[in-house]
Design a protein around this motif. Sequence first.
Motif, PDB file in Angstrom:
ATOM      1  N   GLN A  25       0.835  -1.196   0.000  1.00  0.00           N
ATOM      2  CA  GLN A  25       0.000   0.000   0.000  1.00  0.00           C
ATOM      3  C   GLN A  25       0.873   1.250   0.000  1.00  0.00           C
ATOM      4  OE1 GLN A  25      -2.943   0.163   3.085  1.00  0.00           O
ATOM      5  NE2 GLN A  25      -3.619   2.209   2.522  1.00  0.00           N
ATOM      6  N   GLY A  26       1.973   1.197   0.728  1.00  0.00           N
ATOM      7  CA  GLY A  26       2.882   2.336   0.761  1.00  0.00           C
ATOM      8  C   GLY A  26       3.506   2.630  -0.587  1.00  0.00           C
ATOM      9  N   ALA A  27       3.745   1.597  -1.376  1.00  0.00           N
ATOM     10  CA  ALA A  27       4.370   1.765  -2.689  1.00  0.00           C
ATOM     11  C   ALA A  27       3.357   2.047  -3.793  1.00  0.00           C
ATOM     12  CB  ALA A  27       5.157   0.507  -3.035  1.00  0.00           C
ATOM     13  N   ALA A  28       2.091   1.863  -3.525  1.00  0.00           N
ATOM     14  CA  ALA A  28       1.065   1.942  -4.573  1.00  0.00           C
ATOM     15  C   ALA A  28       1.075   3.273  -5.318  1.00  0.00           C
ATOM     16  CB  ALA A  28      -0.321   1.676  -3.981  1.00  0.00           C
ATOM     17  N   THR A  29       1.177   4.387  -4.622  1.00  0.00           N
ATOM     18  CA  THR A  29       1.127   5.691  -5.280  1.00  0.00           C
ATOM     19  C   THR A  29       2.347   5.889  -6.170  1.00  0.00           C
ATOM     20  OG1 THR A  29      -0.201   6.637  -3.511  1.00  0.00           O
ATOM     21  CG2 THR A  29       0.986   8.191  -4.907  1.00  0.00           C
ATOM     22  N   THR A  30       3.529   5.507  -5.678  1.00  0.00           N
ATOM     23  CA  THR A  30       4.740   5.640  -6.481  1.00  0.00           C
ATOM     24  C   THR A  30       4.655   4.794  -7.738  1.00  0.00           C
ATOM     25  OG1 THR A  30       6.043   6.080  -4.491  1.00  0.00           O
ATOM     26  CG2 THR A  30       7.247   5.360  -6.448  1.00  0.00           C
ATOM     27  N   VAL A  31       4.199   3.551  -7.589  1.00  0.00           N
ATOM     28  CA  VAL A  31       4.072   2.665  -8.741  1.00  0.00           C
ATOM     29  C   VAL A  31       3.028   3.211  -9.715  1.00  0.00           C
ATOM     30  CG1 VAL A  31       3.387   0.339  -9.480  1.00  0.00           C
ATOM     31  CG2 VAL A  31       4.875   0.637  -7.479  1.00  0.00           C
ATOM     32  N   TYR A  32       1.910   3.681  -9.209  1.00  0.00           N
ATOM     33  CA  TYR A  32       0.867   4.251 -10.058  1.00  0.00           C
ATOM     34  C   TYR A  32       1.420   5.420 -10.874  1.00  0.00           C
ATOM     35  CZ  TYR A  32      -3.090   7.139 -11.424  1.00  0.00           C
ATOM     36  OH  TYR A  32      -3.963   7.910 -12.141  1.00  0.00           O
ATOM     37  N   CYS A  33       2.089   6.350 -10.203  1.00  0.00           N
ATOM     38  CA  CYS A  33       2.603   7.535 -10.900  1.00  0.00           C
ATOM     39  C   CYS A  33       3.668   7.170 -11.929  1.00  0.00           C
ATOM     40  CB  CYS A  33       3.158   8.534  -9.885  1.00  0.00           C
ATOM     41  SG  CYS A  33       1.873   9.318  -8.893  1.00  0.00           S
ATOM     42  N   ALA A  34       4.426   6.114 -11.670  1.00  0.00           N
ATOM     43  CA  ALA A  34       5.486   5.707 -12.586  1.00  0.00           C
ATOM     44  C   ALA A  34       4.967   4.892 -13.764  1.00  0.00           C
ATOM     45  CB  ALA A  34       6.533   4.903 -11.834  1.00  0.00           C
ATOM     46  N   ALA A  35       3.875   4.151 -13.570  1.00  0.00           N
ATOM     47  CA  ALA A  35       3.482   3.175 -14.581  1.00  0.00           C
ATOM     48  C   ALA A  35       2.136   3.420 -15.261  1.00  0.00           C
ATOM     49  CB  ALA A  35       3.463   1.782 -13.945  1.00  0.00           C
ATOM     50  N   ALA A  36       1.274   4.219 -14.684  1.00  0.00           N
ATOM     51  CA  ALA A  36      -0.066   4.401 -15.260  1.00  0.00           C
ATOM     52  C   ALA A  36       0.008   5.150 -16.592  1.00  0.00           C
ATOM     53  CB  ALA A  36      -0.962   5.162 -14.290  1.00  0.00           C
ATOM     54  N   PRO A  37      -0.628   4.614 -17.631  1.00  0.00           N
ATOM     55  CA  PRO A  37      -0.596   5.278 -18.942  1.00  0.00           C
ATOM     56  C   PRO A  37      -1.119   6.711 -18.895  1.00  0.00           C
ATOM     57  CG  PRO A  37      -1.558   3.079 -19.125  1.00  0.00           C
ATOM     58  CD  PRO A  37      -1.379   3.358 -17.658  1.00  0.00           C
ATOM     59  N   GLU A  38      -2.101   6.976 -18.062  1.00  0.00           N
ATOM     60  CA  GLU A  38      -2.671   8.330 -17.999  1.00  0.00           C
ATOM     61  C   GLU A  38      -1.712   9.350 -17.378  1.00  0.00           C
ATOM     62  OE1 GLU A  38      -4.603   6.069 -14.485  1.00  0.00           O
ATOM     63  OE2 GLU A  38      -3.976   5.618 -16.521  1.00  0.00           O
ATOM     64  N   MET A  39      -0.619   8.876 -16.780  1.00  0.00           N
ATOM     65  CA  MET A  39       0.374   9.771 -16.180  1.00  0.00           C
ATOM     66  C   MET A  39       1.477  10.137 -17.175  1.00  0.00           C
ATOM     67  SD  MET A  39      -0.822  10.344 -13.222  1.00  0.00           S
ATOM     68  CE  MET A  39       0.560  11.185 -12.501  1.00  0.00           C
ATOM     69  N   GLU A  40       1.457   9.551 -18.351  1.00  0.00           N
ATOM     70  CA  GLU A  40       2.488   9.788 -19.360  1.00  0.00           C
ATOM     71  C   GLU A  40       2.641  11.279 -19.652  1.00  0.00           C
ATOM     72  OE1 GLU A  40       5.464   8.866 -21.980  1.00  0.00           O
ATOM     73  OE2 GLU A  40       4.333   7.358 -20.852  1.00  0.00           O
ATOM     74  N   GLY A  41       3.856  11.776 -19.497  1.00  0.00           N
ATOM     75  CA  GLY A  41       4.156  13.169 -19.805  1.00  0.00           C
ATOM     76  C   GLY A  41       3.762  14.159 -18.733  1.00  0.00           C
ATOM     77  N   LEU A  42       3.194  13.701 -17.646  1.00  0.00           N
ATOM     78  CA  LEU A  42       2.790  14.603 -16.566  1.00  0.00           C
ATOM     79  C   LEU A  42       3.850  14.595 -15.470  1.00  0.00           C
ATOM     80  CD1 LEU A  42      -0.993  13.686 -16.240  1.00  0.00           C
ATOM     81  CD2 LEU A  42       0.031  15.594 -17.464  1.00  0.00           C
ATOM     82  N   GLY A  43       3.970  15.677 -14.779  1.00  0.00           N
ATOM     83  CA  GLY A  43       4.910  15.760 -13.667  1.00  0.00           C
ATOM     84  C   GLY A  43       4.625  16.984 -12.833  1.00  0.00           C
ATOM     85  N   GLY A  44       5.331  17.087 -11.722  1.00  0.00           N
ATOM     86  CA  GLY A  44       5.208  18.254 -10.871  1.00  0.00           C
ATOM     87  C   GLY A  44       3.916  18.322 -10.078  1.00  0.00           C
TER      88      GLY A  44
END
Length: 85
Positions: A25-44
């Motif tokens: 559960q602790g890693a879920a957000t990091t993994v989501y932000c790194a791997a989710a297709p909808e996060m492609e090109g987003l940051g900050g």
Amino acid sequence: MDPDVCLREASKLSVENSGEIPQQQGAATTVYCAAAPEMEGLGGMYFNNCCRCLPSAQAQSEETAQALWELSERLVQDRLGSASG
């Protein structure tokens, strides 16, 4: 997300009473932000529990940012200075 609140596998039995969260559960957000297709090109952006959130007022403070930058510079310089001697 603070990795220090994540538990090791050996301590999973105490999760219910400790207020801490399991590693997965602790890693879920990091993994989501790194791997989710909808996060492609987003940051900050700031995420908590896989949801985009507004950072706290303190996290958005220019004064706090400057103080943190200056502290970071001092700590790095102290570390570099002690490593060379």
